[in-house]
Design a protein around this motif. Structure first.
Motif, PDB file in Angstrom:
ATOM      1  N   LEU A   1       0.832  -1.210   0.000  1.00  0.00           N
ATOM      2  CA  LEU A   1       0.000   0.000   0.000  1.00  0.00           C
ATOM      3  C   LEU A   1       0.868   1.262   0.000  1.00  0.00           C
ATOM      4  O   LEU A   1       0.554   2.250  -0.691  1.00  0.00           O
ATOM      5  CB  LEU A   1      -0.920  -0.002   1.218  1.00  0.00           C
ATOM      6  CG  LEU A   1      -2.073  -1.012   1.197  1.00  0.00           C
ATOM      7  CD1 LEU A   1      -2.795  -1.021   2.539  1.00  0.00           C
ATOM      8  CD2 LEU A   1      -3.054  -0.696   0.071  1.00  0.00           C
TER       9      LEU A   1
ATOM     10  N   SER B   1       0.982   3.984  -3.014  1.00  0.00           N
ATOM     11  CA  SER B   1       0.659   5.393  -2.785  1.00  0.00           C
ATOM     12  C   SER B   1       1.713   6.337  -3.345  1.00  0.00           C
ATOM     13  O   SER B   1       1.448   7.536  -3.500  1.00  0.00           O
ATOM     14  CB  SER B   1       0.477   5.650  -1.282  1.00  0.00           C
ATOM     15  OG  SER B   1       1.698   5.465  -0.588  1.00  0.00           O
ATOM     16  N   GLN B   2       2.912   5.811  -3.651  1.00  0.00           N
ATOM     17  CA  GLN B   2       3.955   6.647  -4.238  1.00  0.00           C
ATOM     18  C   GLN B   2       3.755   6.853  -5.734  1.00  0.00           C
ATOM     19  O   GLN B   2       4.370   7.732  -6.337  1.00  0.00           O
ATOM     20  CB  GLN B   2       5.339   6.011  -4.012  1.00  0.00           C
ATOM     21  CG  GLN B   2       5.667   5.679  -2.576  1.00  0.00           C
ATOM     22  CD  GLN B   2       5.645   6.878  -1.665  1.00  0.00           C
ATOM     23  OE1 GLN B   2       6.219   7.923  -1.970  1.00  0.00           O
ATOM     24  NE2 GLN B   2       4.970   6.737  -0.529  1.00  0.00           N
TER      25      GLN B   2
ATOM     26  N   LYS C   1      -4.104   9.134  -3.468  1.00  0.00           N
ATOM     27  CA  LYS C   1      -3.236   8.797  -2.342  1.00  0.00           C
ATOM     28  C   LYS C   1      -3.891   9.184  -1.017  1.00  0.00           C
ATOM     29  O   LYS C   1      -3.878   8.400  -0.057  1.00  0.00           O
ATOM     30  CB  LYS C   1      -1.892   9.503  -2.495  1.00  0.00           C
ATOM     31  CG  LYS C   1      -0.928   9.258  -1.351  1.00  0.00           C
ATOM     32  CD  LYS C   1       0.391   9.978  -1.583  1.00  0.00           C
ATOM     33  CE  LYS C   1       1.350   9.764  -0.426  1.00  0.00           C
ATOM     34  NZ  LYS C   1       2.648  10.456  -0.649  1.00  0.00           N
ATOM     35  N   SER C   2      -4.487  10.367  -0.962  1.00  0.00           N
ATOM     36  CA  SER C   2      -5.157  10.820   0.259  1.00  0.00           C
ATOM     37  C   SER C   2      -6.341   9.922   0.593  1.00  0.00           C
ATOM     38  O   SER C   2      -6.562   9.573   1.764  1.00  0.00           O
ATOM     39  CB  SER C   2      -5.623  12.271   0.096  1.00  0.00           C
ATOM     40  OG  SER C   2      -4.530  13.129  -0.127  1.00  0.00           O
TER      41      SER C   2
ATOM     42  N   LEU D   1      -6.755   6.770  -0.301  1.00  0.00           N
ATOM     43  CA  LEU D   1      -6.248   5.461   0.098  1.00  0.00           C
ATOM     44  C   LEU D   1      -5.753   5.480   1.539  1.00  0.00           C
ATOM     45  O   LEU D   1      -6.090   4.591   2.340  1.00  0.00           O
ATOM     46  CB  LEU D   1      -5.117   5.041  -0.843  1.00  0.00           C
ATOM     47  CG  LEU D   1      -4.370   3.743  -0.500  1.00  0.00           C
ATOM     48  CD1 LEU D   1      -5.316   2.557  -0.596  1.00  0.00           C
ATOM     49  CD2 LEU D   1      -3.172   3.555  -1.433  1.00  0.00           C
ATOM     50  N   GLN D   2      -4.979   6.486   1.885  1.00  0.00           N
ATOM     51  CA  GLN D   2      -4.434   6.560   3.237  1.00  0.00           C
ATOM     52  C   GLN D   2      -5.531   6.791   4.270  1.00  0.00           C
ATOM     53  O   GLN D   2      -5.494   6.210   5.368  1.00  0.00           O
ATOM     54  CB  GLN D   2      -3.392   7.669   3.311  1.00  0.00           C
ATOM     55  CG  GLN D   2      -2.135   7.380   2.503  1.00  0.00           C
ATOM     56  CD  GLN D   2      -1.111   8.487   2.607  1.00  0.00           C
ATOM     57  OE1 GLN D   2      -1.420   9.600   3.029  1.00  0.00           O
ATOM     58  NE2 GLN D   2       0.122   8.203   2.208  1.00  0.00           N
TER      59      GLN D   2
ATOM     60  N   ASN E   1       5.636   4.361   4.172  1.00  0.00           N
ATOM     61  CA  ASN E   1       5.421   5.560   3.368  1.00  0.00           C
ATOM     62  C   ASN E   1       6.415   6.649   3.758  1.00  0.00           C
ATOM     63  O   ASN E   1       6.995   7.331   2.900  1.00  0.00           O
ATOM     64  CB  ASN E   1       3.990   6.060   3.544  1.00  0.00           C
ATOM     65  CG  ASN E   1       3.659   7.211   2.621  1.00  0.00           C
ATOM     66  OD1 ASN E   1       3.840   7.137   1.404  1.00  0.00           O
ATOM     67  ND2 ASN E   1       3.154   8.287   3.189  1.00  0.00           N
TER      68      ASN E   1
END
Length: 302
Positions: free
Chosen positions: A101, A105-106, A113-114, A116-117, A186
């Protein structure tokens, strides 16, 4: 008259005194008390509740009795079950899922990305009781969301908490704990100079090659830290109790639940304390192994 400086040793000792007292009362004293109780037959009720007898290693011999060690509901069965639980839900599940994950996200857009996190972290920060009952409702045989979806697709429903209880708690713990690994990895990936990945892009490296040859060697210390922490947490996690209560037939009674049953249901404080000491030693052994691996110097590229 000698002036009192905030930078003096005496001032530092005064500031540390309240914290030291709290640590002593709530950590150090209980630590040695549990070790002492493990050598007694202390119980909650009866004569031994007030005046327990010193029994030496009797509690430990009972735990490691070869005649009952592998019997379901005994210490050995719970120990083996806990090792499997840690390997599957922590070392393979949380660490691997969190790594994937974090790497994903990178490569996505900032908006994705926001999202997902946020979705992953929400599973981690919500109270354990709320999450536990939400999963219980999700897996309920009659009115659970999962079985309703399966029925809607024309598939047979399953009584997951009865038929596959161990895999349920593995999936639950993996889903809940992956957020910590994701955040740690991350942060580790962001500490790597972007020029490393840019050079790899020019060379035509794939995403897997960049992860394997650049990212992982540079974040080995973070990987070891993550493994140490999630191993300790998973070995002592109690949340699966909310889903299965250790059942059915002790099939999900990991060591934390086994200790709870022995000490607070059977009221055998001495035996429960012995289990706690064994768990502490196992956690210490894991930490020493991981720290030894962390101190090994990586092989320098020629």
């Amino acid at each position: 008259m000698k002036k009192f400086s905030l930078l003096s040793t005496r001032a530092g000792a005064l500031f540390l005194a309240p914290a030291t007292a709290l640590v002593g009362v709530f950590v150090i004293v209980p630590f040695f008390w549990v070790i002492f109780v493990s050598f007694t037959n202390r119980t909650l009720l009866g004569r031994t509740a007030v005046d327990p007898d010193f029994v030496g290693l009797q509690n430990y011999f009972a735990l490691f009795n070869p005649a009952t060690f592998f019997t379901r509901g005994q210490f050995g069965f719970s120990l083996i079950l806990t090792i499997q639980f840690v390997l599957l839900s922590a070392l393979i599940g949380q660490a691997l899922l969190g790594l994937l994950l974090a790497w994903l996200s990178q490569t996505v857009t900032p908006t994705l990305k926001s999202f997902l996190q946020t979705a992953v972290i929400a599973a981690w920060i919500l109270p354990e009781v709320v999450i536990g009952f939400a999963w219980f409702a999700f897996l309920d045989y009659d009115n659970g969301t999962l079985n309703m979806i399966l029925r809607g697709l024309g598939l047979p429903p399953g009584d997951w908490l009865l038929q596959q209880p161990f895999w349920v708690i593995v999936s639950f713990n993996t889903w809940r704990g992956a957020a910590f690994s994701m955040m740690l990895f991350n942060s580790a990936f962001q500490s790597i100079p972007p020029s490393y990945f840019q050079a790899a892009d020019v060379a035509g490296a794939t995403s897997w090659q960049k992860l394997r040859d650049i990212a992982l060697p540079l974040i080995r210390g973070h990987v070891v830290t993550d493994l140490i922490l999630i191993t300790m947490w998973t070995f002592n996690v109690f949340t699966p109790f909310l889903l299965t209560h250790g059942g059915p037939s002790y099939r999900t009674e990991i060591l934390s639940i086994y200790t709870y049953r022995i000490a607070f249901k059977d009221f055998e404080f001495g035996k429960g304390a012995a289990v706690g000491v064994v768990i502490m030693l196992i956690n210490l052994a894991f930490a020493l192994v991981y720290l030894r691996l962390a101190h090994k110097k990586p092989v320098e590229a020629e």
